[in-house]
Design a protein around this motif. Structure first.
Motif, PDB file in Angstrom:
ATOM      1  N   GLY A 174       0.514  -1.300  -0.006  1.00 27.10           N
ATOM      2  CA  GLY A 174      -0.083  -0.248   0.097  1.00 27.10           C
ATOM      3  C   GLY A 174       0.821   1.238  -0.220  1.00 27.10           C
ATOM      4  N   PRO A 175       0.244   2.258   0.247  1.00 32.06           N
ATOM      5  CA  PRO A 175       0.727   3.605   0.392  1.00 32.06           C
ATOM      6  C   PRO A 175       1.870   3.533   1.411  1.00 32.06           C
ATOM      7  N   THR A 176       1.961   3.344   2.570  1.00 28.77           N
ATOM      8  CA  THR A 176       3.648   2.493   3.178  1.00 28.77           C
ATOM      9  C   THR A 176       4.419   3.051   2.754  1.00 28.77           C
ATOM     10  N   ALA A 177       4.812   1.593   1.273  1.00 29.96           N
ATOM     11  CA  ALA A 177       5.489   1.444   0.405  1.00 29.96           C
ATOM     12  C   ALA A 177       6.984   2.999   0.321  1.00 29.96           C
ATOM     13  N   TYR A 178       5.492   4.146  -0.388  1.00 26.33           N
ATOM     14  CA  TYR A 178       6.522   5.555  -1.052  1.00 26.33           C
ATOM     15  C   TYR A 178       6.206   6.194   0.234  1.00 26.33           C
ATOM     16  N   ALA A 179       5.963   6.120   1.452  1.00 26.10           N
ATOM     17  CA  ALA A 179       5.569   7.048   2.413  1.00 26.10           C
ATOM     18  C   ALA A 179       7.457   6.427   3.431  1.00 26.10           C
ATOM     19  N   ARG A 180       7.780   6.124   3.153  1.00 28.23           N
ATOM     20  CA  ARG A 180       8.860   6.315   4.058  1.00 28.23           C
ATOM     21  C   ARG A 180       9.985   5.598   3.746  1.00 28.23           C
ATOM     22  N   TYR A 181      11.209   6.052   3.419  1.00 31.70           N
ATOM     23  CA  TYR A 181      12.414   6.073   3.250  1.00 31.70           C
ATOM     24  C   TYR A 181      13.140   5.246   3.458  1.00 31.70           C
ATOM     25  N   ASP A 182      12.676   3.262   3.528  1.00 34.07           N
ATOM     26  CA  ASP A 182      12.947   2.581   3.414  1.00 34.07           C
ATOM     27  C   ASP A 182      13.065   2.076   2.181  1.00 34.07           C
ATOM     28  N   LEU A 183      12.399   2.369   1.157  1.00 35.03           N
ATOM     29  CA  LEU A 183      12.142   1.472  -0.418  1.00 35.03           C
ATOM     30  C   LEU A 183      13.993   1.921  -0.702  1.00 35.03           C
ATOM     31  N   MET A 184      14.151   3.675  -0.517  1.00 27.54           N
ATOM     32  CA  MET A 184      15.871   4.359  -1.425  1.00 27.54           C
ATOM     33  C   MET A 184      17.272   3.037  -1.202  1.00 27.54           C
ATOM     34  N   VAL A 185      16.321   2.682   0.459  1.00 23.47           N
ATOM     35  CA  VAL A 185      17.823   2.054   1.169  1.00 23.47           C
ATOM     36  C   VAL A 185      17.816   0.872   0.623  1.00 23.47           C
ATOM     37  N   THR A 186      16.255  -0.312   0.508  1.00 26.98           N
ATOM     38  CA  THR A 186      15.554  -0.962  -0.194  1.00 26.98           C
ATOM     39  C   THR A 186      16.975  -1.280  -1.657  1.00 26.98           C
TER      40      THR A 186
END
Length: 413
Positions: free
Chosen positions: A128-140
């Motif tokens: 859901g939107p949490t994927a884009y609303a945290r910086y964890d995707l950048m770390v991934t």
């Protein structure tokens, strides 16, 4: 022409699912539950204002991240023509596209497959939107690049892992499965050199680079963690504890909470001990082993953590995608369980989060299912990694190989 058409079709599902994510984070489409974008619009933006003054947020206990996290928080400044939150979401989309591109490219190489790209296409929107609303995707994104670099450029892989660790700690686990010998020496040398250099740079640039250590140490048991299930159950027996926003997350406070937190730390320590034993005994390394080991190590870290925040699932989706990009990976079923856990996490947060907070049957049930899926994925990944790499003793006392030789593939494929 045929290849171009195929490439276009392969990008279409990614574009459609990411359009949905953008509609969510820009609030064109609304979901039940709390506003997941407030972390970006309020907390991250507030940190960015402090960071711009030349110091880390020393007086904010919710700053619980390694010093390089400042780069992610400040990154929306790269798009000055947008507001802070829109710029952050656009940069998350760019990082998402970069990961997808890496997986598509890998899928066309010998010994690899497009399964990994499909895992990423499906897995990210499942959160859901949490994927884009945290910086964890950048770390991934950094982590995915590091794992793919292990085979050909282990020194670069170590550097990327160190950078990722200074963004959010867990990417240091990516080097657990590097093939012993030269590759291990190069990767860990690169990690140590880059880690020390980056840490010194961050410490010299601004005061408070290590403040996150004390803030992280004082965290309790988040209501979404594995150990929290015992406390949720205790609420039905008259337990006198309470749920409260504490250190930036919704945690349990009260009697026996320190005991549950300590038990989680013990489980994490036991998981790392298992990793060390596996590493010492593993002999049969293939091209997929580093990715399989990275997924297994991070599963151990996440599942036993005192804090299983929803965004942690994006780490697992990324590593499952990398592992399944290798034809010889043994992580197909654990990867599917990760995808299932990600989808259930979307229900747990944000859709039914109020039920999780109050601990009613619906909230406890969805949390129990999600955590059971994570436990199953972790145990299965550990079993498959062990049986696929550790030789087993035969009846005559000799050591048998862990898998048939035909399953091996070149490490630099």
């Amino acid at each position: 022409m045929k290849g171009a058409v195929g490439a276009g079709l392969s990008v279409a599902p990614w574009m459609l699912t990411r359009a949905l994510l953008l509609l969510w984070v820009f609030k064109v489409l609304l979901l039940p539950g709390p506003d997941v974008t407030s972390d970006v619009a309020v907390i991250y933006q507030g940190w960015s204002e402090v960071l711009k003054t030349g110091t880390y947020p020393l007086n904010d206990v919710t700053w619980q991240y390694p010093p390089a996290a400042a780069l992610a928080v400040l990154s929306p400044a790269l798009l000055p023509f947008l507001g802070y939150a829109p710029a952050f979401f656009v940069l998350a989309l760019v990082c998402d596209a970069a990961v997808y591109g890496l997986l598509l490219h890998a899928g066309r190489r010998p010994g690899k497959t497009s399964r990994g790209a499909w895992v990423w296409v499906v897995g990210v929107p499942l959160l859901g939107p949490t994927a884009y609303a945290r910086y964890d995707l950048m770390v991934t994104a950094v982590a995915v690049a590091a794992v793919f670099a292990i085979a050909r450029r282990p020194g670069l892989a170590g550097t990327l892992a160190a950078f990722g660790a200074l963004l959010k700690v867990w990417p240091l686990l990516l080097l657990a499965g590097v093939r012993p010998g030269t590759a291990t020496r190069r990767s860990w040398t690169g990690a140590v050199a880059a880690g020390v250099a980056l840490l010194l740079l961050c410490t010299a640039a601004m005061p408070g680079a290590l403040a996150f250590l004390s803030f992280q140490r004082d965290r309790g048991t988040e209501i979404e963690s594995l150990g929290a299930l015992a406390l949720h159950a205790a609420r039905y027996t008259g337990w006198e504890g309470r749920v409260q926003l504490n250190y930036g997350s919704v945690e349990f406070l009260g009697p026996y909470v320190p005991l549950v937190s300590a038990a989680a730390l013990v489980l994490t320590a036991l998981g790392f001990c298992w990793l060390v034993v596996w590493r010492l005994r593993a002999r049969d390394f293939t091209a997929a082993t580093p990715a399989d080991a990275a997924l297994t190590a991070v599963l151990l870290f996440v599942t036993t953590s005192r804090v299983i925040s929803p965004q942690y699932l994006i780490w697992l989706v990324g590593l499952a995608a990398v592992a399944l990009a290798f034809r010889s990976s043994r992580m197909a079923l654990p990867g599917c369980l990760v995808l299932a856990a990600t989808g259930v996490t979307f229900l747990e947060f944000p859709v039914w989060f109020e039920h999780v907070v109050v601990g009613d049957p619906r909230g406890v049930a969805v949390l129990a299912v999600r955590n059971a899926l994570l436990v199953a994925a972790t145990l299965l990944a550990c079993h498959r990694l062990w049986t696929g790499t550790v030789p087993r003793a035969t009846g005559d006392g000799r050591r048998a190989t862990a898998r048939p030789t035909r399953d091996k593939e070149p490490l630099a494929s």
